[in-house]
Scaffold this active site. Structure first.
Site, short mmCIF file in Angstrom:
data_model
loop_
_atom_site.label_atom_id
_atom_site.label_comp_id
_atom_site.label_asym_id
_atom_site.label_seq_id
_atom_site.Cartn_x
_atom_site.Cartn_y
_atom_site.Cartn_z
N GLY A 150 0.84 -1.19 0.00
CA GLY A 150 0.00 0.00 0.00
C GLY A 150 0.87 1.24 0.00
N TYR A 151 0.25 2.37 -0.22
CA TYR A 151 0.97 3.64 -0.34
C TYR A 151 0.53 4.61 0.74
CZ TYR A 151 2.82 1.78 -4.57
OH TYR A 151 3.51 0.98 -5.44
N LEU A 152 1.51 5.05 1.53
CA LEU A 152 1.27 6.12 2.50
C LEU A 152 1.24 7.46 1.77
CD1 LEU A 152 3.63 4.81 5.29
CD2 LEU A 152 1.15 4.98 5.44
N GLU A 155 -3.29 4.76 1.72
CA GLU A 155 -4.34 5.23 0.84
C GLU A 155 -5.20 4.03 0.42
OE1 GLU A 155 -2.01 7.04 -2.27
OE2 GLU A 155 -1.45 8.73 -1.00
#
Length: 157
Positions: A29-31, A83
């Site tokens: 996942g992407y912070l 996100e």
């Protein structure tokens, strides 16, 4: 801290699976998925990593990359802060000549998308292209994992 030089291709069939010498399950996942920098959390089987990548150069082949191994429990907690749209894929490692291709078969909202990357030592380095490679998509932001987390493959059609 290093520069990552790679070329990316679509994959036209499953022939790579029989040539693969290893595979691993990946959730990431992407912070932060800003176009100028991405901050990624990844769990790959039992290992976990935090990765920061910079913006690609004009050809899309080279960009800054920093990666650090973290505790799997930390990564699991961080994934909850990411996100929306966690990426789920299997990565196959395929040795072709002097290079190893990383072939990602995506699931969930990205089912049907399979992409291969080959890391190089220079932008002009030659490499063998196996018969299962299709169109080159190096530098096409739409195929970046950070992009498909926001705009999944299922919505392209």
């Amino acid at each position: 801290m290093s520069l990552e030089i790679e070329r990316k291709f679509l994959v036209k069939n499953d022939d790579f699976k029989s040539e693969s010498y290893a595979q691993k399950s990946i959730k990431q996942g992407y912070l932060n998925s800003d176009k100028n920098r991405t901050v990624r959390v990844r769990i790959s089987d039992e290992k976990a990593f935090m990765t920061i990548k910079g913006k690609s150069n004009a050809t899309g082949t080279t960009r800054f990359e920093w990666e650090k191994e973290i505790e799997k429990s930390e990564a699991e907690s961080l994934l909850l802060l990411c996100e929306p749209s966690i990426i789920d894929k299997t990565r196959y490692l395929v040795k072709v000549g002097d290079h190893t291709y990383e072939v990602d078969e995506f699931y969930g909202d990205n089912q049907g998308l399979t992409v291969a990357e080959v890391e190089l030592n220079s932008e002009t380095e030659t490499f063998i292209k196996p018969n299962w490679l299709d169109q080159e998509v190096t530098g096409d932001v739409k195929y970046y994992n950070s992009s498909i987390s926001k705009h999944p493959f299922k919505d392209w059609i």
